[in-house]
Design a protein around this motif. Sequence first.
Motif, mmCIF file in Angstrom:
data_model
loop_
_atom_site.group_PDB
_atom_site.id
_atom_site.type_symbol
_atom_site.label_atom_id
_atom_site.label_comp_id
_atom_site.label_asym_id
_atom_site.label_seq_id
_atom_site.Cartn_x
_atom_site.Cartn_y
_atom_site.Cartn_z
ATOM 1 N N THR A 1 -25.503 -2.959 -8.067
ATOM 2 C CA THR A 1 -25.862 -2.984 -6.648
ATOM 3 C C THR A 1 -24.571 -2.857 -5.856
ATOM 4 O OG1 THR A 1 -27.760 -4.432 -7.052
ATOM 5 C CG2 THR A 1 -26.945 -4.290 -4.797
ATOM 6 N N PHE A 2 -24.498 -1.848 -4.994
ATOM 7 C CA PHE A 2 -23.257 -1.530 -4.296
ATOM 8 C C PHE A 2 -23.269 -2.004 -2.851
ATOM 9 C CE2 PHE A 2 -20.776 1.249 -7.033
ATOM 10 C CZ PHE A 2 -21.687 1.593 -8.014
ATOM 11 N N GLY A 3 -22.044 -2.317 -2.366
ATOM 12 C CA GLY A 3 -21.865 -2.476 -0.938
ATOM 13 C C GLY A 3 -21.749 -1.115 -0.266
ATOM 14 N N ALA A 4 -21.582 -1.126 1.054
ATOM 15 C CA ALA A 4 -21.555 0.116 1.818
ATOM 16 C C ALA A 4 -20.208 0.824 1.770
ATOM 17 C CB ALA A 4 -21.939 -0.169 3.272
ATOM 18 N N GLY A 5 -19.192 0.144 1.255
ATOM 19 C CA GLY A 5 -17.900 0.788 1.099
ATOM 20 C C GLY A 5 -16.893 0.400 2.167
ATOM 21 N N SER A 6 -15.620 0.452 1.792
ATOM 22 C CA SER A 6 -14.508 0.221 2.718
ATOM 23 C C SER A 6 -13.588 1.431 2.639
ATOM 24 C CB SER A 6 -13.726 -1.041 2.328
ATOM 25 O OG SER A 6 -14.504 -2.196 2.447
ATOM 26 N N ARG A 7 -13.480 2.144 3.755
ATOM 27 C CA ARG A 7 -12.629 3.333 3.768
ATOM 28 C C ARG A 7 -11.226 2.921 4.184
ATOM 29 N NH1 ARG A 7 -13.253 8.416 3.086
ATOM 30 N NH2 ARG A 7 -15.539 8.314 3.183
ATOM 31 N N LEU A 8 -10.257 3.134 3.290
ATOM 32 C CA LEU A 8 -8.865 2.758 3.528
ATOM 33 C C LEU A 8 -8.006 4.006 3.650
ATOM 34 C CD1 LEU A 8 -6.623 0.603 3.683
ATOM 35 C CD2 LEU A 8 -6.430 0.800 1.193
ATOM 36 N N THR A 9 -7.222 4.074 4.708
ATOM 37 C CA THR A 9 -6.264 5.152 4.898
ATOM 38 C C THR A 9 -4.870 4.552 4.977
ATOM 39 O OG1 THR A 9 -7.892 6.458 6.142
ATOM 40 C CG2 THR A 9 -5.576 7.088 6.355
ATOM 41 N N VAL A 10 -3.975 5.035 4.122
ATOM 42 C CA VAL A 10 -2.593 4.553 4.110
ATOM 43 C C VAL A 10 -1.695 5.688 4.599
ATOM 44 C CG1 VAL A 10 -0.742 3.534 2.757
ATOM 45 C CG2 VAL A 10 -3.126 3.074 2.140
ATOM 46 N N LEU A 11 -1.029 5.462 5.700
ATOM 47 C CA LEU A 11 -0.187 6.513 6.298
ATOM 48 C C LEU A 11 1.256 6.435 5.814
ATOM 49 C CD1 LEU A 11 -1.535 6.237 9.943
ATOM 50 C CD2 LEU A 11 -2.257 7.819 8.141
ATOM 51 N N ALA B 1 0.816 -1.213 0.000
ATOM 52 C CA ALA B 1 0.000 0.000 0.000
ATOM 53 C C ALA B 1 0.853 1.268 0.000
ATOM 54 C CB ALA B 1 -0.922 -0.007 1.219
ATOM 55 N N ILE B 2 0.340 2.290 -0.708
ATOM 56 C CA ILE B 2 0.996 3.594 -0.740
ATOM 57 C C ILE B 2 -0.050 4.662 -0.420
ATOM 58 C CG2 ILE B 2 2.823 2.946 -2.341
ATOM 59 C CD1 ILE B 2 1.188 4.108 -4.610
ATOM 60 N N PRO B 3 0.380 5.840 0.072
ATOM 61 C CA PRO B 3 -0.579 6.853 0.524
ATOM 62 C C PRO B 3 -1.606 7.273 -0.529
ATOM 63 C CG PRO B 3 1.578 7.350 1.417
ATOM 64 C CD PRO B 3 1.775 6.193 0.469
ATOM 65 N N ASN B 4 -1.242 7.296 -1.816
ATOM 66 C CA ASN B 4 -2.241 7.747 -2.790
ATOM 67 C C ASN B 4 -3.294 6.680 -3.105
ATOM 68 O OD1 ASN B 4 -1.144 6.068 -4.734
ATOM 69 N ND2 ASN B 4 -0.510 7.712 -6.108
ATOM 70 N N GLN B 5 -3.230 5.556 -2.392
ATOM 71 C CA GLN B 5 -4.309 4.569 -2.459
ATOM 72 C C GLN B 5 -5.330 4.791 -1.338
ATOM 73 O OE1 GLN B 5 -1.712 1.028 -2.618
ATOM 74 N NE2 GLN B 5 -2.525 0.650 -4.686
ATOM 75 N N THR B 6 -5.135 5.848 -0.576
ATOM 76 C CA THR B 6 -6.133 6.253 0.411
ATOM 77 C C THR B 6 -7.394 6.679 -0.327
ATOM 78 O OG1 THR B 6 -4.518 6.955 2.064
ATOM 79 C CG2 THR B 6 -6.705 7.975 2.165
#
Lengths: 115, 115
Positions: free
Chosen positions: B105-115, B81-86
């Motif tokens: 039909t969508f899921g509710a989403g996964s919020r990813l933060t890469v520090l 993972a790299i920060p711009n994949q946040t």
Amino acid sequence: GDSVTQMEGPVTLSEEAFLTINCTYTATGYPSLFWYVQYPGEGLQLLLKATKADDKGSNKGFEATYRKETTSFHLEKGSVQVSDSAVYFCALSAPSTGGYQKVTFGTGTKLQVIP
Amino acid sequence: DADVTQTPRNRITKTGKRIMLECSQTKGHDRMYWYRQDPGLGLRLIYYSFDVKDINKGEISDGYSVSRQAQAKFSLSLESAIPNQTALYFCATSDFSRAGANVLTFGAGSRLTVL
């Protein structure tokens, strides 16, 4: 390639005001057109769709008419409520290589309705 | 239970770590997708799959890989993972053959933060 352009937000309206969110598209052939809505913290859900020219999609008081001559699919609602506050996405699906119906989204328009 | 379930809903990780986002569906749809949502950019397609043996790259597949473990399961991996994949990541499904237009039909989403 295909593209969808929708008005930038945020749009702020008072409750019971009239809503229009503009959407225009570029596509080869005859795409299907959609409006999706994303409420805070949720995924997108289909609001309405139209699959051929002059079709009108409608749902929950929202309407949009497929205008082939102006390549537009503007979203309207006569009287918005606070519960309509969300982000609205215009989208199209059209054939691409391999027979896959590719979906192209606009950038989204955030609507805030104040009491 | 939701038709399309994503796990985890939120994840904070560090640069260089491997991350997997999982998606499962009960719609019985054959087609599954991974999208990425960034502010002002709308949704962009990362990968899509027509069935277990048919996986295709979308417009922004670099840095990502996917696995379709079963008709109902489609996972997205970030090997390093790299920060711009946040971003906010969405899984979606469709049953084009029945709909006649590619309704997602969508899921509710996964919020990813890469520090």
